[in-house]
Design a protein around this motif. Structure first.
Motif, PDB file in Angstrom:
ATOM      1  N   PRO A  89       0.810  -1.226   0.000  1.00  0.00           N
ATOM      2  CA  PRO A  89       0.000   0.000   0.000  1.00  0.00           C
ATOM      3  C   PRO A  89       0.839   1.270   0.000  1.00  0.00           C
ATOM      4  N   VAL A  90       2.020   1.235   0.634  1.00  0.00           N
ATOM      5  CA  VAL A  90       2.887   2.425   0.641  1.00  0.00           C
ATOM      6  C   VAL A  90       3.349   2.751  -0.773  1.00  0.00           C
ATOM      7  N   VAL A  91       3.767   1.735  -1.504  1.00  0.00           N
ATOM      8  CA  VAL A  91       4.234   1.947  -2.882  1.00  0.00           C
ATOM      9  C   VAL A  91       3.094   2.483  -3.756  1.00  0.00           C
ATOM     10  N   ILE A  92       1.896   1.891  -3.621  1.00  0.00           N
ATOM     11  CA  ILE A  92       0.755   2.318  -4.433  1.00  0.00           C
ATOM     12  C   ILE A  92       0.360   3.759  -4.118  1.00  0.00           C
ATOM     13  N   VAL A  93       0.219   4.072  -2.821  1.00  0.00           N
ATOM     14  CA  VAL A  93      -0.189   5.427  -2.423  1.00  0.00           C
ATOM     15  C   VAL A  93       0.868   6.449  -2.816  1.00  0.00           C
ATOM     16  N   THR A  94       2.145   6.097  -2.636  1.00  0.00           N
ATOM     17  CA  THR A  94       3.220   7.024  -3.007  1.00  0.00           C
ATOM     18  C   THR A  94       3.209   7.299  -4.509  1.00  0.00           C
ATOM     19  N   ALA A  95       3.004   6.255  -5.308  1.00  0.00           N
ATOM     20  CA  ALA A  95       2.987   6.422  -6.762  1.00  0.00           C
ATOM     21  C   ALA A  95       1.802   7.280  -7.211  1.00  0.00           C
ATOM     22  N   LEU A  96       0.652   7.137  -6.538  1.00  0.00           N
ATOM     23  CA  LEU A  96      -0.557   7.858  -6.951  1.00  0.00           C
ATOM     24  C   LEU A  96      -0.648   9.263  -6.370  1.00  0.00           C
ATOM     25  N   TYR A  97      -0.293   9.419  -5.089  1.00  0.00           N
ATOM     26  CA  TYR A  97      -0.555  10.683  -4.404  1.00  0.00           C
ATOM     27  C   TYR A  97       0.685  11.384  -3.862  1.00  0.00           C
ATOM     28  N   GLY A  98       1.844  10.759  -3.970  1.00  0.00           N
ATOM     29  CA  GLY A  98       3.066  11.410  -3.524  1.00  0.00           C
ATOM     30  C   GLY A  98       3.183  11.449  -2.005  1.00  0.00           C
ATOM     31  N   GLU A  99       4.014  12.366  -1.524  1.00  0.00           N
ATOM     32  CA  GLU A  99       4.321  12.436  -0.097  1.00  0.00           C
ATOM     33  C   GLU A  99       3.102  12.781   0.745  1.00  0.00           C
ATOM     34  N   ARG A 100       2.213  13.638   0.231  1.00  0.00           N
ATOM     35  CA  ARG A 100       1.035  14.005   1.003  1.00  0.00           C
ATOM     36  C   ARG A 100       0.160  12.780   1.281  1.00  0.00           C
ATOM     37  N   GLY A 101       0.058  11.888   0.304  1.00  0.00           N
ATOM     38  CA  GLY A 101      -0.729  10.675   0.491  1.00  0.00           C
ATOM     39  C   GLY A 101      -0.137   9.770   1.552  1.00  0.00           C
ATOM     40  N   THR A 102       1.204   9.650   1.588  1.00  0.00           N
ATOM     41  CA  THR A 102       1.827   8.807   2.607  1.00  0.00           C
ATOM     42  C   THR A 102       1.636   9.404   3.995  1.00  0.00           C
ATOM     43  N   GLY A 103       1.640  10.736   4.090  1.00  0.00           N
ATOM     44  CA  GLY A 103       1.405  11.387   5.382  1.00  0.00           C
ATOM     45  C   GLY A 103       0.018  11.076   5.915  1.00  0.00           C
ATOM     46  N   GLN A 104      -0.991  11.138   5.033  1.00  0.00           N
ATOM     47  CA  GLN A 104      -2.357  10.823   5.449  1.00  0.00           C
ATOM     48  C   GLN A 104      -2.495   9.342   5.790  1.00  0.00           C
ATOM     49  N   LEU A 105      -1.783   8.494   5.046  1.00  0.00           N
ATOM     50  CA  LEU A 105      -1.812   7.061   5.318  1.00  0.00           C
ATOM     51  C   LEU A 105      -1.192   6.765   6.685  1.00  0.00           C
ATOM     52  N   LEU A 106      -0.163   7.537   7.053  1.00  0.00           N
ATOM     53  CA  LEU A 106       0.501   7.356   8.337  1.00  0.00           C
ATOM     54  C   LEU A 106      -0.450   7.663   9.489  1.00  0.00           C
ATOM     55  N   VAL A 107      -1.173   8.779   9.402  1.00  0.00           N
ATOM     56  CA  VAL A 107      -2.142   9.130  10.447  1.00  0.00           C
ATOM     57  C   VAL A 107      -3.271   8.095  10.496  1.00  0.00           C
ATOM     58  N   LEU A 108      -3.743   7.667   9.317  1.00  0.00           N
ATOM     59  CA  LEU A 108      -4.821   6.678   9.264  1.00  0.00           C
ATOM     60  C   LEU A 108      -4.398   5.362   9.916  1.00  0.00           C
ATOM     61  N   SER A 109      -3.136   4.981   9.754  1.00  0.00           N
ATOM     62  CA  SER A 109      -2.663   3.728  10.354  1.00  0.00           C
ATOM     63  C   SER A 109      -2.769   3.775  11.874  1.00  0.00           C
ATOM     64  N   GLN A 110      -2.566   4.968  12.451  1.00  0.00           N
ATOM     65  CA  GLN A 110      -2.668   5.092  13.899  1.00  0.00           C
ATOM     66  C   GLN A 110      -4.118   5.017  14.375  1.00  0.00           C
ATOM     67  N   VAL A 111      -5.031   5.538  13.570  1.00  0.00           N
ATOM     68  CA  VAL A 111      -6.451   5.422  13.910  1.00  0.00           C
ATOM     69  C   VAL A 111      -6.881   3.952  13.850  1.00  0.00           C
ATOM     70  N   ILE A 112      -6.369   3.202  12.856  1.00  0.00           N
ATOM     71  CA  ILE A 112      -6.659   1.772  12.761  1.00  0.00           C
ATOM     72  C   ILE A 112      -6.146   1.052  14.008  1.00  0.00           C
ATOM     73  N   LEU A 113      -4.945   1.427  14.462  1.00  0.00           N
ATOM     74  CA  LEU A 113      -4.397   0.840  15.681  1.00  0.00           C
ATOM     75  C   LEU A 113      -5.317   1.084  16.868  1.00  0.00           C
ATOM     76  N   SER A 114      -5.818   2.305  16.963  1.00  0.00           N
ATOM     77  CA  SER A 114      -6.712   2.642  18.069  1.00  0.00           C
ATOM     78  C   SER A 114      -7.980   1.809  18.025  1.00  0.00           C
ATOM     79  N   MET A 115      -8.494   1.536  16.818  1.00  0.00           N
ATOM     80  CA  MET A 115      -9.713   0.743  16.685  1.00  0.00           C
ATOM     81  C   MET A 115      -9.500  -0.709  17.143  1.00  0.00           C
TER      82      MET A 115
END
Length: 465
Positions: free
Chosen positions: A385-411
């Motif tokens: 998923p990191v490779v796909i998101v980076t290729a499609l959305y660049g650094e901003r997409g990976t930043g949002q994915l990073l925050v989302l991963s922490q919300v998933i952890l909380s769930m």
């Protein structure tokens, strides 16, 4: 730190007999001696001095707490702390403090469970619940470990890009090579592994000490930030970051990890020996988590002092923070220190997530897999998923994915916290080591807060969508 003593496993017959007795009073007994021991290759492998000064005993037990604390300052924390500080100033410091207090309590309970029952949390679940429930808990925990690994891949890839100019996709692929890091460290002994982790923690702490001194935040504003605000619950954007902070701080896989690695100490498996081990293990984890509190608070304080007050409240990506730190702080080395600390954080998180994955898989499924193979499988799931998101959305997409991963952890937290609190509150399972009623009440309040916040987040997310 004491050297590793030659490993002398406990008498298998005594262990089976004791577990059989426990099975009658609260546990379903397992089968097979090796299957009953958590991380059998290092179980009871670290010598504990008999008598002597108390400080020697503290040093002998020091290590597991610091390994657990790694999960409380991994790259996922950086994203949520940076976003929280840049957008809302010092307000969310109270959430960091609250989550750290919750973590201290929960990790103490996890250590108690492992020391008293000779089971890690995964084994305890397997010995208590039906197979369908165990499968559900295992899947939830695997999702949490993958989310954590996702944060490590992104954080390490960003650090490699900032320090050496390696593209994000290339950095993400390079992280697959660290599958062999744990194997190398474990071959040198568990004490060596702990020393490696502590050394990197010292590097992270030093890097942020320099940055927070350079930021020179107003002390009064920082202290006010540690006082809870109603806006945290009423503001959906703030609540999203707040739950991300809790998810990044109270890590579900850390509860499984801690309940296992405290058993690496060769304390006497008697009531007196266990009572002494609980005392020192709790002291170890409390001190280590205070270091995690300092580092998490430092990240948010630096972000608040540097970005929030200078019109850069939109800073949420690690890369953007790296670019702005040195110019805004007026300290040329600030950005480099930031990236070095990030790389150290990613490397440390690699070690603990791999161990947690091994413990969870062996505990729930009794399935043994070589460390390198386990690491490659987990890391591959995170890299895609990191490779796909980076290729499609660049650094901003990976930043949002990073925050989302922490919300998933909380769930995923309730699926680890609720069984843990149930076990340590049950006299049939813990005997004389059952937690006192006030501690049990506090633990259930923590569990209720976690569940309530997660339900509210889920509701807000669905309604918002």
């Amino acid at each position: 730190m004491d050297a590793i003593s030659p490993k002398i496993p406990p008498d298998p017959r005594a262990e089976v007999t004791r577990r059989g007795a426990l099975g009658v009073s609260g546990w379903r007994s397992g089968s097979g001696v090796d299957a009953l021991r958590s991380l059998p290759e290092v179980n009871a492998s670290v010598a504990i001095p008999v008598g002597g000064h108390w400080f020697r005993r503290l040093l002998a037990f020091a290590g597991p707490g610091y390994m657990v604390s790694v999960g409380y300052m991994d790259p996922g924390n950086w994203a949520t702390d940076l976003a929280g500080g840049a957008q809302f100033g010092y307000t969310l410091l109270s959430v960091i403090l609250l989550s750290n207090v919750m973590a201290i309590l929960l990790q103490a309970l996890a250590a108690r469970l492992g020391i008293v029952t000779d089971r890690d949390l995964a084994q305890a679940c397997r010995d208590s619940y039906s197979r369908p429930v165990n499968i559900m808990l295992w899947l939830a925990c695997e999702a949490a470990i993958i989310a954590c690994d996702l944060a490590e891949v992104i954080g390490t890839a960003i650090a490699l890009q900032l320090l050496f100019g390696i593209p994000l996709i290339g950095g993400a692929l390079i992280t697959a090579l660290d599958a062999f890091l744990l194997l190398l460290l474990m071959n040198k002994g568990f004490r060596f592994l702990e020393a490696f982790v502590i050394a990197l923690l010292i590097v992270i702490a030093l890097c942020f000490t320099v940055q927070i001194v350079a930021a020179a935040p107003p002390v009064a504003a920082v202290l006010r930030g540690f006082v809870p605000s109603s806006a945290i619950v009423t503001n959906p954007a703030m609540l999203y970051i707040a739950i991300g902070i809790i998810g990044a701080t109270v890590m579900p896989h850390n509860l499984y990890l801690h309940s296992s690695i405290v058993q690496t100490r060769a304390y006497p498996r008697t009531d007196e020996g266990r009572r002494d081990a609980i005392k020192w293990a709790t002291t170890d984890s409390t001190i280590a988590l205070m270091l995690a509190l300092f580092i998490n608070a430092a990240i948010l304080i630096v972000a608040a002092a540097t970005f929030h007050g200078s019109g850069h409240s939109d800073v949420a990506e690690i890369g953007k923070a790296f670019e702005l730190l040195s110019p805004l702080l007026g300290l040329g080395i600030a950005s480099t220190l930031f990236a070095v600390a990030l790389l150290a954080s990613g490397l440390n998180s690699t070690v603990t997530a791999t161990l947690a994955g091994q413990i969870v898989m062996e505990g729930f499924l009794r399935l043994r897999m070589p460390s390198w193979a386990r690491r490659l499988v987990t890391r591959a799931v995170a890299i895609v998923p990191v490779v796909i998101v980076t290729a499609l959305y660049g650094e901003r997409g990976t930043g949002q994915l990073l925050v989302l991963s922490q919300v998933i952890l909380s769930m995923q937290l309730p699926f680890a916290v609720i069984p843990l609190v149930r076990f340590v509150s049950d006299r049939r399972k813990m005997g004389d080591f059952v937690i006192p009623r006030p501690v049990a009440v506090a633990a259930w309040i923590v569990a209720a807060v976690i569940v309530t916040l997660n339900v509210k987040l889920l509701f807000e997310t669905i309604v918002g969508s």
